[in-house]
Design a protein around this motif. Structure first.
Motif, short mmCIF file in Angstrom:
data_model
loop_
_atom_site.label_atom_id
_atom_site.label_comp_id
_atom_site.label_asym_id
_atom_site.label_seq_id
_atom_site.Cartn_x
_atom_site.Cartn_y
_atom_site.Cartn_z
N LYS A 46 0.84 -1.19 0.00
CA LYS A 46 0.00 0.00 0.00
C LYS A 46 0.88 1.25 0.00
CE LYS A 46 -3.64 -2.29 2.63
NZ LYS A 46 -4.09 -2.58 4.00
N LEU A 47 0.43 2.25 -0.73
CA LEU A 47 1.15 3.54 -0.77
C LEU A 47 1.40 4.06 0.64
CD1 LEU A 47 2.16 6.05 -2.32
CD2 LEU A 47 -0.21 6.73 -2.63
N ILE A 48 0.39 3.97 1.49
CA ILE A 48 0.51 4.51 2.85
C ILE A 48 1.54 3.74 3.68
CG2 ILE A 48 -1.33 3.15 3.97
CD1 ILE A 48 -2.16 5.81 5.35
N THR A 49 1.77 2.47 3.34
CA THR A 49 2.76 1.68 4.07
C THR A 49 4.16 2.26 3.87
OG1 THR A 49 1.38 -0.27 3.75
CG2 THR A 49 3.62 -0.67 4.48
N HIS A 50 4.43 2.75 2.66
CA HIS A 50 5.72 3.41 2.40
C HIS A 50 5.87 4.65 3.30
CE1 HIS A 50 6.77 1.07 -1.27
NE2 HIS A 50 5.46 1.03 -1.45
N VAL A 51 4.76 5.37 3.48
CA VAL A 51 4.78 6.58 4.32
C VAL A 51 5.03 6.20 5.79
CG1 VAL A 51 3.40 8.55 5.11
CG2 VAL A 51 3.27 7.81 2.72
N ILE A 52 4.33 5.17 6.26
CA ILE A 52 4.51 4.70 7.64
C ILE A 52 5.96 4.29 7.87
CG2 ILE A 52 3.90 2.88 9.29
CD1 ILE A 52 1.08 2.88 7.90
N ASP A 53 6.53 3.53 6.94
CA ASP A 53 7.90 3.04 7.10
C ASP A 53 8.91 4.18 7.19
OD1 ASP A 53 6.94 0.49 7.06
OD2 ASP A 53 7.66 -0.01 5.06
N ARG A 54 8.65 5.29 6.52
CA ARG A 54 9.56 6.44 6.58
C ARG A 54 9.38 7.24 7.87
NH1 ARG A 54 12.52 8.51 1.97
NH2 ARG A 54 12.56 6.78 0.53
N LEU A 55 8.12 7.34 8.31
CA LEU A 55 7.84 8.19 9.47
C LEU A 55 8.12 7.49 10.80
CD1 LEU A 55 6.84 11.01 10.23
CD2 LEU A 55 4.50 10.10 10.26
N GLN A 56 7.83 6.20 10.87
CA GLN A 56 7.86 5.49 12.15
C GLN A 56 9.19 5.62 12.92
OE1 GLN A 56 5.95 1.66 11.78
NE2 GLN A 56 4.81 2.27 13.60
N PRO A 57 10.35 5.47 12.25
CA PRO A 57 11.61 5.58 13.01
C PRO A 57 11.89 7.00 13.52
CG PRO A 57 11.95 4.55 10.84
CD PRO A 57 10.58 5.14 10.84
N GLN A 58 11.14 7.99 13.02
CA GLN A 58 11.44 9.38 13.34
C GLN A 58 10.56 9.96 14.46
OE1 GLN A 58 12.23 12.02 9.94
NE2 GLN A 58 11.65 10.35 8.57
#
Length: 200
Positions: free
Chosen positions: A31-43
């Motif tokens: 999912k497109l949003i999964t890419h967003v989650i993966d970038r934001l989560q560590p930050q």
């Protein structure tokens, strides 16, 4: 400044994509949003998703917070929902990211936090040949203490993010736009094709 909470803004109506949730579109088998989650989560300290309607459709294991103001009041309504949620969780700040922007910088949050030493709100920006700097108002760091002021502004009819942020003082965190603008977002079927090319 403590680590902020993250809020992914997915409350738009996706008119140019024909409606539905852009964040649920397939990009590289995910999912497109999964890419967003993966970038934001560590930050960030934790993440919530701002979206309206049936929360079950996302099935991402994240809290889903709807706008508290009716009538699709735009991104500011999502920011407000995120601030209210963060206040209840004991956070002093949130960082927002758009659900349709899969390539935003992996150092978004630390650079926004650094910029926010100069002003209460910080927004991401990239060089623009026509405007000098293009602000990306769905990518920002927002203090929870301004949420009541934002609530009143939305109730008074304010819809443009920068119309409200300019009142309070806004710092810009500038990011390079090469080899492409990292805040490129998927608005149309053509954009989705381009995103697949960039991912490849």
């Amino acid at each position: 400044m403590q680590q902020p909470a993250g809020v992914i803004l997915a409350g738009g109506q996706s008119r140019r994509m024909g409606g539905g949730d852009k964040g649920l579109l397939d990009l590289g088998g995910r999912k497109l949003i999964t890419h967003v989650i993966d970038r934001l989560q560590p930050q960030v300290a934790e993440i919530a998703l701002n979206a309206n309607g049936d929360a079950q459709r996302f099935d991402l294991g994240l809290p889903v917070i709807p706008d508290s103001i009716d009538g699709f009041a735009g991104p500011l309504a999502g920011v407000l929902a995120g601030l209210d949620w963060a206040a209840a969780q004991g956070h002093a700040h949130i960082v927002t990211a758009a659900a349709d922007t899969p390539f935003f910088p992996c150092d978004l949050v630390p650079r926004l936090m650094l910029a926010a030493e100069e002003a209460p709100i910080a927004l991401a920006a990239t060089p623009d040949p026509d405007r000098g700097l293009a602000r990306h108002p769905t990518f920002g760091l927002w203090p929870v203490e301004l949420r009541d002021d934002l609530r009143m502004a939305i109730k008074d009819g304010v819809r443009k993010v920068v119309q409200w942020t300019d009142k309070h003082g806004t710092a810009l965190a500038e990011f390079p736009a090469e080899p492409f603008d990292p805040f490129f977002n998927v608005n149309t079927p053509e954009d989705l094709t381009r995103a697949k090319e960039l991912l490849g």
